[in-house]
Write a protein that holds these residues in place. Structure first.
Motif, mmCIF file in Angstrom:
data_model
loop_
_atom_site.group_PDB
_atom_site.id
_atom_site.type_symbol
_atom_site.label_atom_id
_atom_site.label_comp_id
_atom_site.label_asym_id
_atom_site.label_seq_id
_atom_site.Cartn_x
_atom_site.Cartn_y
_atom_site.Cartn_z
ATOM 1 N N ALA A 69 0.814 -1.213 0.000
ATOM 2 C CA ALA A 69 0.000 0.000 0.000
ATOM 3 C C ALA A 69 0.845 1.259 0.000
ATOM 4 O O ALA A 69 0.373 2.318 -0.382
ATOM 5 N N GLY A 70 2.089 1.192 0.427
ATOM 6 C CA GLY A 70 2.950 2.358 0.465
ATOM 7 C C GLY A 70 2.663 3.233 1.665
ATOM 8 O O GLY A 70 1.940 2.869 2.576
ATOM 9 N N CYS A 71 3.212 4.422 1.648
ATOM 10 C CA CYS A 71 3.071 5.366 2.744
ATOM 11 C C CYS A 71 1.671 5.982 2.744
ATOM 12 O O CYS A 71 1.204 6.476 1.718
ATOM 13 N N ILE A 72 1.008 5.970 3.901
ATOM 14 C CA ILE A 72 -0.351 6.519 3.975
ATOM 15 C C ILE A 72 -0.384 8.028 3.772
ATOM 16 O O ILE A 72 -1.437 8.582 3.466
ATOM 17 N N PHE A 73 0.754 8.692 3.929
ATOM 18 C CA PHE A 73 0.805 10.138 3.760
ATOM 19 C C PHE A 73 1.223 10.556 2.344
ATOM 20 O O PHE A 73 1.243 11.743 2.035
ATOM 21 N N CYS A 74 1.555 9.615 1.485
ATOM 22 C CA CYS A 74 1.893 9.926 0.098
ATOM 23 C C CYS A 74 0.611 9.865 -0.730
ATOM 24 O O CYS A 74 0.260 8.833 -1.290
ATOM 25 N N VAL A 75 -0.113 10.993 -0.769
ATOM 26 C CA VAL A 75 -1.465 11.040 -1.323
ATOM 27 C C VAL A 75 -1.614 12.037 -2.469
ATOM 28 O O VAL A 75 -2.723 12.317 -2.877
ATOM 29 N N ARG A 76 -0.555 12.571 -2.983
ATOM 30 C CA ARG A 76 -0.596 13.703 -3.912
ATOM 31 C C ARG A 76 -1.631 13.570 -5.027
ATOM 32 O O ARG A 76 -2.394 14.473 -5.288
ATOM 33 N N ASP A 77 -1.707 12.443 -5.711
ATOM 34 C CA ASP A 77 -2.539 12.348 -6.909
ATOM 35 C C ASP A 77 -3.825 11.545 -6.723
ATOM 36 O O ASP A 77 -4.411 11.099 -7.692
ATOM 37 N N SER A 78 -4.282 11.374 -5.506
ATOM 38 C CA SER A 78 -5.466 10.535 -5.295
ATOM 39 C C SER A 78 -6.606 11.311 -4.629
ATOM 40 O O SER A 78 -7.260 10.808 -3.738
ATOM 41 N N ALA A 79 -6.868 12.530 -5.095
ATOM 42 C CA ALA A 79 -7.898 13.373 -4.478
ATOM 43 C C ALA A 79 -9.291 12.760 -4.564
ATOM 44 O O ALA A 79 -10.145 13.054 -3.730
ATOM 45 N N ASP A 80 -9.539 11.892 -5.544
ATOM 46 C CA ASP A 80 -10.856 11.273 -5.674
ATOM 47 C C ASP A 80 -11.174 10.330 -4.516
ATOM 48 O O ASP A 80 -12.322 9.965 -4.311
ATOM 49 N N GLU A 81 -10.170 9.957 -3.735
ATOM 50 C CA GLU A 81 -10.361 9.060 -2.594
ATOM 51 C C GLU A 81 -10.292 9.786 -1.249
ATOM 52 O O GLU A 81 -10.166 9.147 -0.213
ATOM 53 N N ASP A 82 -10.359 11.114 -1.263
ATOM 54 C CA ASP A 82 -10.180 11.876 -0.024
ATOM 55 C C ASP A 82 -11.171 11.480 1.065
ATOM 56 O O ASP A 82 -10.799 11.372 2.228
ATOM 57 N N GLY A 83 -12.429 11.276 0.730
ATOM 58 C CA GLY A 83 -13.419 10.885 1.736
ATOM 59 C C GLY A 83 -13.089 9.543 2.369
ATOM 60 O O GLY A 83 -13.170 9.384 3.584
ATOM 61 N N ASP A 84 -12.707 8.575 1.555
ATOM 62 C CA ASP A 84 -12.343 7.252 2.077
ATOM 63 C C ASP A 84 -11.063 7.298 2.906
ATOM 64 O O ASP A 84 -10.905 6.549 3.865
ATOM 65 N N ARG A 85 -10.141 8.171 2.531
ATOM 66 C CA ARG A 85 -8.863 8.281 3.237
ATOM 67 C C ARG A 85 -8.931 9.258 4.406
ATOM 68 O O ARG A 85 -7.971 9.448 5.113
ATOM 69 N N LEU A 86 -10.084 9.915 4.595
ATOM 70 C CA LEU A 86 -10.330 10.866 5.685
ATOM 71 C C LEU A 86 -9.520 12.153 5.541
ATOM 72 O O LEU A 86 -9.195 12.808 6.528
#
Length: 164
Positions: A22-39
């Motif tokens: 899954a990688g680092c939970i804080f490396c989220v730069r390009d996944s804005a479509d999952e913001d609700g699921d990722r909190l």
């Protein structure tokens, strides 16, 4: 005896969220479509605000830079300034949401200091209320979380949106 209900913590206890792929939970730069699921509550230019999936108390937020670094001295001036500004924004959203009496704000550097994720710098903002359950972690290694994580997310997202 009363029961304390925190069903989302079981995946943490069992290690279910420790998928090496899954990688680092804080490396989220390009996944804005999952913001609700990722909190993820708010994205800035250099950093973002995310809810802690395993909170010390309701409303436990984290501020992290997008750039993967474990060292505060490696942050650019723009990253450091935005982390500071997002910490203030998180505090304001928490005040609007739950009117806490105070806050614990800080970083844990290294596993020995309590860092659950050592490789990506992040700052904790924990709201506190007079009469909250300070004694529970000390006496029985229990945290009382009186509101479901998704309900807290919905309310904090609304508070955050009203401030930005």
């Amino acid at each position: 005896m009363k029961q304390l209900w925190a069903p989302w913590r079981m995946s943490y206890i069992n290690g279910d969220d420790k998928d090496a792929t899954a990688g680092c939970i804080f490396c989220v730069r390009d996944s804005a479509d999952e913001d609700g699921d990722r909190l993820i509550l708010h994205r800035g230019e250099h950093a973002f605000i995310i809810m802690n999936k395993y909170p010390y108390s309701n409303g436990h937020l984290l501020v992290a830079p997008y750039r993967h670094t474990a060292d505060l001295s490696e942050l650019s001036d723009a990253e450091a300034l935005e982390m500071h500004r997002l910490t203030v924004l998180a505090r304001d959203a928490l005040r609007s949401w739950g009117n806490p009496d105070g806050f614990n704000i800080g970083m844990n550097w290294g596993r020995v200091a309590g860092a659950g994720i050592e490789d990506h710098l992040h700052l904790h903002i924990v709201p506190r209320w007079n009469g909250d359950t300070n004694f529970m972690p000390v006496f029985s290694d229990v945290r009382v979380i009186p509101q479901h994580l998704q309900e807290t997310y919905t309310l904090l997202a609304k508070a955050m949106a009203s401030l930005t």
